[in-house]
Motif scaffolding. Structure first.
Motif, PDB file in Angstrom:
ATOM      1  N   MET A   1      16.706  -2.866   9.410  1.00  0.00           N
ATOM      2  CA  MET A   1      15.812  -4.347   8.602  1.00  0.00           C
ATOM      3  C   MET A   1      14.180  -3.909   8.469  1.00  0.00           C
ATOM      4  O   MET A   1      13.538  -3.864   9.870  1.00  0.00           O
ATOM      5  N   GLU A   2      13.218  -3.501   7.869  1.00  0.00           N
ATOM      6  CA  GLU A   2      11.527  -2.877   8.045  1.00  0.00           C
ATOM      7  C   GLU A   2      11.364  -4.124   7.809  1.00  0.00           C
ATOM      8  O   GLU A   2      11.041  -5.113   7.312  1.00  0.00           O
ATOM      9  N   LYS A   3      10.611  -3.426   9.022  1.00  0.00           N
ATOM     10  CA  LYS A   3       9.100  -4.785   9.506  1.00  0.00           C
ATOM     11  C   LYS A   3       8.156  -5.175   8.547  1.00  0.00           C
ATOM     12  O   LYS A   3       8.106  -4.091   7.883  1.00  0.00           O
ATOM     13  N   VAL A   4       8.060  -6.323   8.630  1.00  0.00           N
ATOM     14  CA  VAL A   4       7.258  -7.370   7.734  1.00  0.00           C
ATOM     15  C   VAL A   4       6.066  -7.135   7.552  1.00  0.00           C
ATOM     16  O   VAL A   4       5.377  -7.367   8.831  1.00  0.00           O
ATOM     17  N   GLN A   5       5.199  -6.405   6.618  1.00  0.00           N
ATOM     18  CA  GLN A   5       3.652  -6.226   6.902  1.00  0.00           C
ATOM     19  C   GLN A   5       2.921  -6.483   5.578  1.00  0.00           C
ATOM     20  O   GLN A   5       3.611  -7.152   5.039  1.00  0.00           O
ATOM     21  N   THR A   6       2.015  -7.156   6.201  1.00  0.00           N
ATOM     22  CA  THR A   6       0.163  -7.478   5.285  1.00  0.00           C
ATOM     23  C   THR A   6       0.136  -6.549   4.234  1.00  0.00           C
ATOM     24  O   THR A   6       0.742  -5.159   4.282  1.00  0.00           O
ATOM     25  N   VAL A   7      -0.129  -6.924   3.267  1.00  0.00           N
ATOM     26  CA  VAL A   7      -0.387  -5.858   2.189  1.00  0.00           C
ATOM     27  C   VAL A   7      -2.064  -5.720   2.418  1.00  0.00           C
ATOM     28  O   VAL A   7      -2.335  -5.895   2.781  1.00  0.00           O
ATOM     29  N   ARG A   8      -1.975  -4.211   2.191  1.00  0.00           N
ATOM     30  CA  ARG A   8      -2.907  -2.863   2.501  1.00  0.00           C
ATOM     31  C   ARG A   8      -4.097  -3.633   1.920  1.00  0.00           C
ATOM     32  O   ARG A   8      -4.046  -4.567   0.866  1.00  0.00           O
ATOM     33  N   GLY A   9      -5.409  -3.284   2.692  1.00  0.00           N
ATOM     34  CA  GLY A   9      -6.237  -4.492   2.820  1.00  0.00           C
ATOM     35  C   GLY A   9      -6.985  -6.123   2.933  1.00  0.00           C
ATOM     36  O   GLY A   9      -7.731  -6.189   2.667  1.00  0.00           O
ATOM     37  N   THR A  10      -5.565  -6.406   3.062  1.00  0.00           N
ATOM     38  CA  THR A  10      -5.956  -7.386   3.910  1.00  0.00           C
ATOM     39  C   THR A  10      -5.328  -7.585   5.495  1.00  0.00           C
ATOM     40  O   THR A  10      -4.724  -6.611   5.882  1.00  0.00           O
ATOM     41  N   TYR A  11      -5.462  -8.621   6.528  1.00  0.00           N
ATOM     42  CA  TYR A  11      -5.019  -9.083   7.447  1.00  0.00           C
ATOM     43  C   TYR A  11      -4.999  -9.986   7.997  1.00  0.00           C
ATOM     44  O   TYR A  11      -5.471 -11.544   7.482  1.00  0.00           O
TER      45      TYR A  11
END
Length: 411
Positions: A1-11
Motif C-alpha cells: 500500500m502506498e504511503k499516505v503523504q501531505t499534499v505538496r506545499g503543505t506540511y
C-alpha cells in the motif's frame, strides 16, 4: 500500500516549529493589543467576489494562485489567499462604520497555489492588523511602529530593515499612471503576454509582475516621487518625521510600489537577507480606496501582514515548553490514586506528565526526558500511611508529603 503523504506545499507543524510559530503570534498579539487592536476571526472561505474585487481581476493571485471551487448550491467560493479582504468585508457587513476608528488583528491559515519554497508554502499562516477610519499620517506612524516593535520583541533588531515609499493621493497616482503607460507602451513588444493585457486593463499591475522580462522593464520605469503633488509630499514628510521622532530606522525605496488602484500614500516592508531572494517578512500600506471599492463608502485604512512561518525561521528562540510534574504510581493498587493526584495538580494549574507503564527506572527516565522538575512517587506502603514521596529531579532530594499537602509542596 502506498504511503499516505501531505499534499505538496503543505506540511505538519508540531514540536519546536509549532512553539516558534506560537511565539510569533503571541508576541504580535501582545504588541498590537497595547495599541488598542482587537482580534477578529473571519471565515477561511468567502465568496470569490470578495477577493476578486479586492485583488483585481488581473493580479497573479486571482488569475493563477487562488483555490476556487463551487459548492453544492453553485456558489463560487475561494479559500482566503490573504487576510485584509475578509476583514474589510466584515467591517462592511457587520456595520462597523458606526464606531470609527476600528482596530482589528487576525491570525490564521491562508492558501495560495504557488511554487513552494523556504518559509513559503501553499497553506501558510498569516498575522495581520488593519486600522480603519483614520486618514492622518499618525495612523501610518503607529502601524509601522507596531511592526517595528513586534520584530524587536522577537529579537530580530539587527536582521530586519524597514523600507518605505509613497504612492501619493489619487491625483498623484493618476499623474503617475499616465507617465507609466507612456513608458510601457515604448517597451510593448518586450512585455509578457500577461502584462500586455494588464497595460490595457490596469497598467499599475505591471509593477507587480513576476516575469523576468517585465522586471527588467519596470526597473527603469518612472518613479512615483516625480508625480507626487505638494499635499502628498507633505503627508510623506510627516510620516518620516514621526518615524525619526520615534527613533525608527528606515530606508526610502523608490521602487517599493503596489499595483492596485486603492493603495495610496505610505507603503512599507520589513526585509531581510536571511531567507534568500524572497526577503520580505512583513508588508503593509495605506489603502484609502479599498473600502469604497468593496461597497462600504469612503473609509481610509492602513495595515500590515506577515508570514508566521518565515518569521519563525528567522527566530532561533522558541516559547519554552512548560516543565511538568511527573506522577509515578508503583503497582496497580496505586493507579487510581495517581489519577486523582494528577487531576488535582492539573486543576491547580500544573502541567503533569503521567507514567502509565514500566518499572520505576523506566518511568524516571521518561520523567527526565519530559524535562519534569519534580516527581510524585506513589508506593503502596506510603499510600497506606497517607503519604507520597516527592522528589526534586534537579537536586535529587526527596521527602514524604501528606496527600493533602501535595499541591502546596509542588508549588
Amino acid at each position: 500500500m502506498e504511503k499516505v503523504q501531505t499534499v505538496r506545499g503543505t506540511y505538519d507543524v508540531y514540536g519546536s516549529q509549532k512553539r516558534k510559530m506560537k511565539k510569533v503570534i503571541k508576541t504580535a498579539s501582545e504588541v498590537v493589543e497595547k495599541y488598542g487592536f482587537e482580534e477578529i476571526e473571519t471565515p477561511i472561505f468567502e465568496f470569490t467576489e470578495v477577493f476578486a474585487r479586492n485583488l483585481g481581476d488581473t493580479s497573479d493571485i486571482v488569475t493563477k494562485e487562488m483555490y476556487c471551487f463551487s459548492d453544492r448550491g453553485g456558489e463560487s467560493l475561494t479559500l482566503r489567499p490573504e487576510g485584509t479582504a475578509g476583514v474589510v468585508r466584515a467591517f462592511i457587513s457587520e456595520g462597523m462604520q458606526q464606531n470609527l476608528p476600528v482596530k482589528l488583528y487576525y491570525a490564521g491559515p491562508m492558501f495560495r497555489y504557488e511554487r513552494p519554497q523556504k518559509g513559503r508554502q501553499r497553506q501558510f499562516t498569516q498575522f495581520g492588523c488593519e486600522l480603519l477610519g483614520v486618514e492622518t499620517p499618525q495612523a501610518d506612524i503607529e502601524v509601522i511602529a507596531m511592526a517595528y516593535e513586534f520584530v524587536e520583541k522577537l529579537g530580530l533588531q539587527g536582521s530586519v530593515t524597514v523600507e518605505i515609499n509613497s504612492l501619493g493621493d489619487k491625483e498623484s497616482r493618476d499623474a503617475y499612471r499616465e507617465k507609466l503607460v507612456a513608458y510601457l507602451k515604448g517597451h510593448y513588444d518586450s512585455l509578457s503576454a500577461d502584462s500586455k493585457e494588464r497595460l490595457e486593463k490596469n497598467p499599475l499591475r505591471v509593477l507587480d509582475s513576476k516575469e523576468e522580462c517585465d522586471k527588467a522593464i519596470v526597473a527603469a520605469a518612472p518613479l512615483y516621487r516625480d508625480s507626487l503633488n505638494e499635499a502628498s509630499k507633505m503627508f510623506f514628510e510627516n510620516v518620516l518625521k514621526g518615524l525619526d521622532a520615534l527613533g525608527i530606522k528606515y530606508r526610502v525605496n523608490d521602487r517599493l510600489v503596489r499595483g492596485l488602484d486603492y493603495y495610496s500614500h505610505t507603503v512599507f516592508e520589513l526585509v531581510t537577507d536571511k531567507l534568500g531572494a524572497q526577503g520580505t517578512v512583513l508588508a503593509g500600506g495605506r489603502y484609502d480606496g479599498l473600502v469604497s471599492q468593496m461597497g462600504g463608502g469612503e473609509v481610509p485604512g492602513i495595515g500590515w501582514a506577515c508570514g508566521v512561518e518565515r518569521l519563525a525561521l528567522l527566530n532561533d528562540e522558541e516559547m519554552g515548553k512548560p516543565r511538568p510534574v511527573a506522577v509515578i504510581p508503583l503497582g496497580e493498587d496505586t493507579a487510581e490514586m495517581a489519577l486523582k493526584i494528577a487531576y488535582q495538580l492539573r486543576l491547580a494549574g500544573f502541567p503533569v506528565e503521567q507514567s502509565y507503564s514500566g518499572n520505576i527506572k523506566k518511568r524516571m527516565i521518561k520523567a527526565n526526558k519530559a524535562n519534569a522538575y519534580k516527581a510524585v512517587i506513589i508506593g503502596s506502603e506510603e499510600l497506606a500511611k497517607g503519604v507520597v514521596t516527592i522528589k526534586d529531579l534537579e537536586s535529587g532530594e526527596q521527602k514524604e508529603v501528606a496527600l493533602d499537602n501535595i499541591v502546596k509542596e509542588v508549588e
